[in-house]
Motif scaffolding. Structure first.
Motif, PDB file in Angstrom:
ATOM      1  N   TYR A 145       3.675 -46.439  10.732  1.00  0.00           N
ATOM      2  CA  TYR A 145       3.553 -47.880  10.492  1.00  0.00           C
ATOM      3  C   TYR A 145       4.906 -48.466  10.115  1.00  0.00           C
ATOM      4  O   TYR A 145       5.817 -47.755   9.696  1.00  0.00           O
ATOM      5  CB  TYR A 145       2.511 -48.145   9.399  1.00  0.00           C
ATOM      6  N   SER A 146       5.016 -49.778  10.247  1.00  0.00           N
ATOM      7  CA  SER A 146       6.311 -50.453  10.069  1.00  0.00           C
ATOM      8  C   SER A 146       6.891 -50.321   8.665  1.00  0.00           C
ATOM      9  O   SER A 146       8.090 -50.463   8.488  1.00  0.00           O
ATOM     10  CB  SER A 146       6.202 -51.926  10.453  1.00  0.00           C
ATOM     11  N   THR A 147       6.055 -50.067   7.653  1.00  0.00           N
ATOM     12  CA  THR A 147       6.583 -49.868   6.300  1.00  0.00           C
ATOM     13  C   THR A 147       6.626 -48.394   5.922  1.00  0.00           C
ATOM     14  O   THR A 147       6.892 -48.064   4.774  1.00  0.00           O
ATOM     15  CB  THR A 147       5.743 -50.628   5.252  1.00  0.00           C
ATOM     16  N   GLY A 148       6.347 -47.511   6.873  1.00  0.00           N
ATOM     17  CA  GLY A 148       6.443 -46.081   6.615  1.00  0.00           C
ATOM     18  C   GLY A 148       5.378 -45.561   5.670  1.00  0.00           C
ATOM     19  O   GLY A 148       5.593 -44.572   4.982  1.00  0.00           O
ATOM     20  N   PRO A 180      -2.932 -48.786   5.838  1.00  0.00           N
ATOM     21  CA  PRO A 180      -2.913 -49.017   7.297  1.00  0.00           C
ATOM     22  C   PRO A 180      -3.541 -50.340   7.722  1.00  0.00           C
ATOM     23  O   PRO A 180      -3.067 -50.974   8.665  1.00  0.00           O
ATOM     24  CB  PRO A 180      -3.698 -47.829   7.856  1.00  0.00           C
ATOM     25  N   GLU A 181      -4.565 -50.791   7.019  1.00  0.00           N
ATOM     26  CA  GLU A 181      -5.190 -52.056   7.408  1.00  0.00           C
ATOM     27  C   GLU A 181      -4.309 -53.273   7.089  1.00  0.00           C
ATOM     28  O   GLU A 181      -4.500 -54.346   7.647  1.00  0.00           O
ATOM     29  CB  GLU A 181      -6.580 -52.227   6.770  1.00  0.00           C
ATOM     30  N   ASP A 182      -3.326 -53.094   6.183  1.00  0.00           N
ATOM     31  CA  ASP A 182      -2.420 -54.180   5.826  1.00  0.00           C
ATOM     32  C   ASP A 182      -1.073 -54.082   6.552  1.00  0.00           C
ATOM     33  O   ASP A 182      -0.191 -54.907   6.337  1.00  0.00           O
ATOM     34  CB  ASP A 182      -2.169 -54.182   4.318  1.00  0.00           C
ATOM     35  N   ASP A 183      -0.901 -53.054   7.370  1.00  0.00           N
ATOM     36  CA  ASP A 183       0.379 -52.787   8.018  1.00  0.00           C
ATOM     37  C   ASP A 183       0.237 -52.906   9.536  1.00  0.00           C
ATOM     38  O   ASP A 183      -0.854 -53.049  10.063  1.00  0.00           O
ATOM     39  CB  ASP A 183       0.854 -51.381   7.639  1.00  0.00           C
ATOM     40  N   VAL A 184       1.361 -52.823  10.210  1.00  0.00           N
ATOM     41  CA  VAL A 184       1.406 -52.926  11.666  1.00  0.00           C
ATOM     42  C   VAL A 184       1.981 -51.613  12.211  1.00  0.00           C
ATOM     43  O   VAL A 184       3.010 -51.143  11.701  1.00  0.00           O
ATOM     44  CB  VAL A 184       2.315 -54.103  12.099  1.00  0.00           C
ATOM     45  N   PRO A 185       1.357 -51.023  13.238  1.00  0.00           N
ATOM     46  CA  PRO A 185       1.943 -49.806  13.820  1.00  0.00           C
ATOM     47  C   PRO A 185       3.342 -50.083  14.372  1.00  0.00           C
ATOM     48  O   PRO A 185       3.635 -51.172  14.866  1.00  0.00           O
ATOM     49  CB  PRO A 185       0.979 -49.440  14.949  1.00  0.00           C
ATOM     50  N   LYS A 214       1.087 -45.277  20.908  1.00  0.00           N
ATOM     51  CA  LYS A 214       1.365 -45.342  19.465  1.00  0.00           C
ATOM     52  C   LYS A 214       2.403 -44.286  19.100  1.00  0.00           C
ATOM     53  O   LYS A 214       2.401 -43.173  19.628  1.00  0.00           O
ATOM     54  CB  LYS A 214       0.098 -45.067  18.643  1.00  0.00           C
ATOM     55  N   VAL A 215       3.296 -44.618  18.159  1.00  0.00           N
ATOM     56  CA  VAL A 215       4.282 -43.675  17.651  1.00  0.00           C
ATOM     57  C   VAL A 215       3.560 -42.808  16.608  1.00  0.00           C
ATOM     58  O   VAL A 215       2.977 -43.336  15.659  1.00  0.00           O
ATOM     59  CB  VAL A 215       5.486 -44.393  17.018  1.00  0.00           C
TER      60      VAL A 215
END
Length: 187
Positions: A96-99, A104-109, A131-132
């Protein structure tokens, strides 16, 4: 040094002069000996000039200058050579973009286009269904470790700002008393 923060300082101290340059040239301009000193005793200031240093020439009182620089602290991204102030590990699974610092529900892949860049920086990533993905947890840095360029780029990519930009006052010249006053140690 970060130019954006120095621009803020220059803006705040518009009526004053701020000089950065080669330390030896600034020492020579002030005078290294009593005979070559531009003003009486200003040569004593050159003893305190080493490393990344600048000169602020102002009519403001030392208290105003101390108060300003004591409050001027900006959070910034780490640079290579800094000692890591924290542990940062990216959990296994979708990256996810914040590592993994947010749920996960508050973040973006992480965007699939960044996968090759992450792999070049040492992360063992793969692309699965666009997906990464990480197969195992990946430790970017541990607290107390000296950071290298790859680690700092990863921290920046994941939005981890763990460095502080601040100015340490070393000494000042009192024109009226013609003496150099060494500032107390700051932390």
């Amino acid at each position: 040094m970060r130019n954006t923060f120095l621009k803020d300082i220059r803006q705040d101290w518009r009526g004053s002069r701020i000089l950065f340059g080669r330390t030896r040239v600034m020492q020579k301009a002030l005078g290294r000996t009593p005979e070559t000193a531009h003003r009486d005793n200003i040569n004593k200031l050159t003893r305190h000039m080493s490393g990344d240093i600048g000169l602020l020439m102002t009519d403001e009182s030392p208290k105003v200058v101390r108060d300003y620089f004591a409050s001027f602290v900006k959070t910034d991204f780490a640079r290579a050579g800094l000692v890591a102030p924290l542990d940062f590990t990216i959990p296994a699974g979708i990256v996810y973009s914040t590592g993994g610092r947010l749920a996960p529900e508050d973040d973006v892949p992480m965007a699939h286009s960044l996968e090759t860049m992450l792999r070049q920086l040492g992360m063992p990533t793969q692309l699965k269904n666009g997906k990464v993905v990480l197969g195992t947890d990946y430790t970017v840095c541990k607290q107390g470790q000296v950071l290298d360029g790859k680690q700092t780029r990863l921290l920046k990519q994941f939005g981890v700002a763990c460095a502080d930009f601040k100015i340490k006052l070393v000494a000042h010249f009192d024109r009226d008393a013609s003496e150099v006053i060494v500032e107390e140690e700051q932390e």
